[in-house]
Design an enzyme around this catalytic site. Structure first.
Site, PDB file in Angstrom:
ATOM      1  N   SER A  41       0.764  -1.167   0.180  1.00  0.00           N
ATOM      2  CA  SER A  41      -0.005  -0.137   0.037  1.00  0.00           C
ATOM      3  C   SER A  41       0.764   1.355  -0.074  1.00  0.00           C
ATOM      4  O   SER A  41       1.804   1.459  -0.758  1.00  0.00           O
ATOM      5  CB  SER A  41      -0.925   0.031   1.014  1.00  0.00           C
TER       6      SER A  41
ATOM      7  N   ASP B 190      -5.911  -3.641  -2.774  1.00  0.00           N
ATOM      8  CA  ASP B 190      -4.726  -3.403  -1.822  1.00  0.00           C
ATOM      9  C   ASP B 190      -4.172  -4.738  -1.269  1.00  0.00           C
ATOM     10  O   ASP B 190      -4.746  -5.675  -0.758  1.00  0.00           O
ATOM     11  CB  ASP B 190      -5.329  -2.441  -0.801  1.00  0.00           C
TER      12      ASP B 190
END
Length: 332
Positions: free
Chosen positions: A50, A188
């Site tokens: 991320s 993600d």
């Protein structure tokens, strides 16, 4: 290549955590200012998830951490506009209804910020140092780790655009829309590897036959070590309760991070160093996954600087002195 206790395989692992990734970037900036050269030159491999994935890519491309910090500070409120954060109370329930079928934030400001660091047409194969970035391929229904070609037979990922990989690992559910690379959609990487420490260790052991006692790992967090609920919050949580104050994401991030930290520290002992700083109760009020205020910026930068300078001359010393062996394989 031969890795030993005296000359180990050294990896850098960067945790996800939304805007709190400014802590990570500032921590690395402090180290870079101390060694007076790019931090990527001291590691065989960098891994990041991320926001940590964006920072790890910057490490791999030798983007100065001072520049990463500058971009995060300047673009934070464009990526996470204060007026779009979820409100509390009755307004919060209405807001939840309004975002039932659309992401809260536009991906374009995030993409624009990344483009200030890594030009949009740059491919992963242009990286200067090996890197591994996790995401979830929701088209295939499986985890995926994007990697530079630091092993001969890897022929796919190095051709992809670095900015697309950065957006893919950062496509947090409900925050941003799914990312698209080719014909596949991605979410993600924090859904399965928010703290990618085990990815780094697995890379060394499985793909390069490095014995565990010849692996050294520096892991940097995002001030998210623990998260707990008060008894007065109740037990019968519905969707609105779990989404309030990002409780669901905070529990996921915190539990993953603590579990990985425990496993890796048990296996690696003193060869594993974790840099993080849990905020005080008062400081925590200024922080959040999508909080990019002036107060958040100052708090994150201050905590990072203190966390690094406390150990710069002690436990960080072996990491700073390391000369990596792993190299990216280039096309002839």
């Amino acid at each position: 290549m031969s890795w030993t206790k005296e000359r180990p395989f050294q990896a850098l692992s960067l945790t996800g955590g939304g805007y709190r990734g400014l802590f990570t970037a500032r921590a690395l900036q402090v180290i870079e200012e101390h060694i007076n050269e790019p931090i990527g030159r001291r590691f065989d491999l960098s891994c990041g998830t991320s926001i940590g994935g964006i920072v790890a890519l910057a490490v791999a491309f030798e983007i100065p951490m001072s520049m990463v910090v500058k971009v995060f500070e300047e673009e934070g409120e464009s990526i996470f506009p204060p007026g779009k954060r979820a409100p509390d109370g009755v307004r919060g329930k209405l807001d939840l209804f309004q975002h039932m079928r659309k992401a809260r934030y536009s991906t374009q400001p995030l993409r624009d910020a990344i483009a200030r660091l890594i030009p949009k047409d740059t491919i992963l194969g242009d990286a200067l140092h090996p890197v591994a970035i996790p995401a979830v391929n929701v088209t295939q229904g499986q985890p995926q780790v994007f990697k530079t070609r630091h092993k001969e037979e890897w022929q796919r990922d190095w051709k992809l655009k670095a900015i697309d990989i950065a957006v893919a690992t950062s496509a947090a559910p409900t925050f941003f829309e799914l990312a698209e690379i080719g014909d596949n959609l991605y979410a993600d990487g924090g859904l399965f590897a928010n703290a990618p420490d085990l990815i780094a260790v697995h890379e060394a052991e499985y793909f390069f036959d490095v014995p565990i006692d010849a692996v050294r790992l520096l892991s940097i967090g995002t001030t998210t070590k623990s998260y707990s609920l008060s008894y007065t919050s109740g037990r019968n949580f519905g969707i609105a309760d779990w989404m309030q104050d990002q409780r669901l994401f905070s529990v996921m991030i915190s539990s993953q991070q603590q579990f990985v930290d425990q496993l890796v520290s048990h296996r690696m002992k003193e060869r594993y160093v974790r840099v993080d700083h849990e905020p005080s109760q008062e400081q925590a009020k200024d922080l959040g996954l999508d909080v990019a205020t002036f107060a958040a910026r100052k708090t994150l930068a201050g905590l990072a600087e203190k966390a690094v300078t406390d150990i710069l001359g002690t436990t960080l010393s072996p990491f700073i002195a390391h000369e990596p062996q792993l190299k990216i394989i280039r096309e002839k």
